[in-house]
Design an enzyme around this catalytic site. Structure first.
Site, mmCIF file in Angstrom:
data_model
loop_
_atom_site.group_PDB
_atom_site.id
_atom_site.type_symbol
_atom_site.label_atom_id
_atom_site.label_comp_id
_atom_site.label_asym_id
_atom_site.label_seq_id
_atom_site.Cartn_x
_atom_site.Cartn_y
_atom_site.Cartn_z
ATOM 1 N N TYR A 53 40.330 43.007 88.910
ATOM 2 C CA TYR A 53 40.965 41.985 89.200
ATOM 3 C C TYR A 53 40.723 40.669 88.049
ATOM 4 O O TYR A 53 41.383 39.884 88.137
ATOM 5 C CB TYR A 53 40.794 41.482 90.486
ATOM 6 N N TYR A 63 43.810 37.007 94.421
ATOM 7 C CA TYR A 63 43.060 38.031 94.095
ATOM 8 C C TYR A 63 42.485 37.838 92.557
ATOM 9 O O TYR A 63 41.518 38.111 91.952
ATOM 10 C CB TYR A 63 43.593 39.365 94.271
ATOM 11 N N GLU A 77 45.270 36.227 105.074
ATOM 12 C CA GLU A 77 44.335 36.975 104.047
ATOM 13 C C GLU A 77 43.026 36.770 104.789
ATOM 14 O O GLU A 77 42.168 37.763 104.619
ATOM 15 C CB GLU A 77 44.297 36.075 102.836
ATOM 16 N N CYS A 129 48.214 36.512 98.216
ATOM 17 C CA CYS A 129 47.493 37.570 97.962
ATOM 18 C C CYS A 129 47.490 37.890 96.185
ATOM 19 O O CYS A 129 46.338 38.035 95.613
ATOM 20 C CB CYS A 129 48.403 38.694 98.354
ATOM 21 N N ASP A 141 43.892 48.723 102.720
ATOM 22 C CA ASP A 141 44.600 47.778 101.573
ATOM 23 C C ASP A 141 45.790 48.718 101.407
ATOM 24 O O ASP A 141 46.770 48.356 100.635
ATOM 25 C CB ASP A 141 43.540 47.500 100.650
#
Lengths: 227, 227, 227, 227
Positions: free
Chosen positions: A166, A145, A214, A141, A50
């Site tokens: 998040y 998230y 993803e 993304c 990541d």
């Protein structure tokens, strides 16, 4: 199943992506973060990949700033670059450091194929298309998230910090800003009926492809041994 | 093991890629083309994916023409686009047609992840880097097929045409032209000692990554069921 | 005549640009800022055009962030975008506001041809070339204003604020950072002997062309009536 | 005043550009080509600058091929590159050669500021925007020359060849193909009502800016001494 209110385009694109959106946001990797069953080794593998991902993702947001048509669009895109480089990436450095992976090791991470595929798709969408193509490819993304974070809010266990980040107000505010940026950019260029134009199909396809990438990223992160 | 003489840069990049170059040019899929053991279903799957690949590959060569510094570079790059669009792709259409796949079906082929990863990597290398980055990323496909063609020359069996195409004088001449283009572009920008500059490592990495993506493409093409 | 020490590349490019560099940094418009003889009308015309310029200039720095090869390069480029959008442009808004030009009027400024020519040249250099081409095209503006600022330091009169801004520690620090970024980027890609490579001529030409476009910008700003 | 029928978008954009379109297509330079009063020195100056222009213009069409969404769009764009590089540019070489300007001299032509401004505007429009932005910026040159050619058809005198080239069936066919390409690209992306979308204003502005840059090109070409 209804998702978070990150704006009109997100709602439409999310619905249009169907099962792939569920597969992404409810991936086994995500469930492992939620209930703590994810092996630490997988988590660290994910964090390293990541980190590499975020470098290219920040480049893509910088490209969005270059392709913006208004000062406000540029300011929103460059604020995201700033947040990625000065907030999100240092968090990765810090977390990895706690687990014995120093910054040099982190930066030397070999890029996994599923990682490369995703970031180059997003960047190329932006270079070959316009600001809207880029935003549609960036959206899964950022906003995914946010949706995952909201669902995992309050999780305890080893990945509580990840979930809290998040789910947190800062990240959720970012999601709302990005949603507003997208809706404004669409309205400004294509008018209120943009979803009925052929252009809408291309943008939907960008969002759906990025969503599938993803899933590929979670698959890659879940694999026992990094390539 | 020595390869074909497509120029100085190719020789160096090929050697610097090591085992991955062998894995690409001697892939099981290639061996199946050579001895005819490749199932027809796999071949047709490959042809369809390769058609989608060639569209993006032609776009990448067009980008090279846009990024050229001299008229000769531009002419060489645009001649390659022309050859891809007006020669190589119609051949695919024709071959597929013989096997009952019409042009509409061919164009509707869903792009496999390993296909997407490769072409977007090449295009993004070109957009984010310069003409040299793009050529280094384009080289493994063009020149690797030339090397494979030479090795498979004279193969009989169901894939004799494929082998003859890439072994043929036209394709081999193209490989020599592309090799000359690359050597000239390097010399023009970086001088005769370019291989000792740090820039050479980036270019070597571009070539090696594209080679690994070629392996991924053969892997994808070998898989029984397309995703 | 020796210039400020903003690094090795700047020293070489500045020297290689010869009389055009002097014509830019000692332009009649600059002298008018120094001794206060510049008509206010010209100054406001300049500020409005410069505002439009800065939007595109910030886009070019964002593109640099997208094209960076390292996190440090990306951070440096994005910090410049941030400074332009959140510091330099608000200063223009404030100054114009004092003189009765509100933000809406400022943003509605029709772009003069000499302004358009300059910014599109810089952006296109970046898109078609690589990070180095972009930096060479960006350098004359950033570093030339630093040199002009140093020379005009202590000026009194109506344009004392303008002179103080570019002579000030913040702007001078930015010039040193940009000079360091450029030298590091060259070293990282081309090694310590980069100035002897053919590539050096292209970069010198980028710098010289951008310098001539700066002269064109002052000429345009000096004209009594904006087109 | 009605123009040639190169399609719907051309008709709208031409009308929307108003007096600037007349100033471009009826420029004193054009009148001088028509009645033969243009000094030969100006004509040769123009040809040399136009040669440099065509290099960048061909690059822009190559970029269009890279940004195309369909194979047909790519084929149309790359056919234009091919025509420019293999037909129009050799004609310039030949004409200049008759007047004692050899290819080396032609290629060494220093690019005039008005030339640079125009080509970089077009390329940057394409890089920062999408296929449509690029086509709107390319259209005034291709189609304007077609309109001028038709008006100057049958001119005798020293520039009869120039007039005949752009009035000729080949060039007029190209104009119809480009007009069709543009209309198709708009329809495919924005639907039949594209002219009522906000996007239409941006495209109109692209066309109008490129038209003004054409006027600047004629002005530059008319100037007695090239810079």
């Amino acid at each position: 199943m209804t998702g978070p209110d990150y704006g009109r385009a997100f709602g439409l694109w999310r619905a249009g992506t169907g099962q792939a959106w569920v597969d992404y946001t409810h991936h086994a990797f995500v469930e492992g973060l939620r209930d703590g069953s994810l092996p630490q080794q997988s988590y660290l593998h994910y964090l390293r990949q990541d980190y590499v991902f975020l470098i290219h993702f920040a480049r893509a947001w910088a490209l969005a700033a270059a392709k913006a048509e208004t000062l406000d669009e540029m300011a929103a895109a460059s604020a995201t670059v700033h947040a990625l480089v000065h907030v999100e990436m240092p968090l990765h450095v810090q977390t990895c450091s706690k687990h014995g992976i120093d910054r040099a090791a982190l930066e030397a991470t070999p890029e996994a194929p599923g990682n490369l595929a995703y970031t180059r798709y997003v960047l190329e969408a932006g270079y070959s298309g316009d600001f809207l193509d880029l935003l549609a490819a960036l959206a899964p993304c950022v906003l995914g998230y946010g949706e995952i974070g909201r669902r995992l809010e309050g999780s305890t266990g080893p990945y509580a910090d990840w979930c809290a980040t998040y789910a947190g107000a800062d990240y959720q505010a970012l999601c709302h800003e990005v949603g507003t940026l997208i809706d404004g950019a669409l309205l400004r260029r294509l008018g209120p009926g943009w979803m009925d134009l052929p252009r809408a199909e291309t943008l939907q396809a960008r969002f759906a492809t990025a969503t599938r990438l993803e899933i590929g990223f979670w698959d890659m992160a879940s694999a026992p041994a990094p390539r």
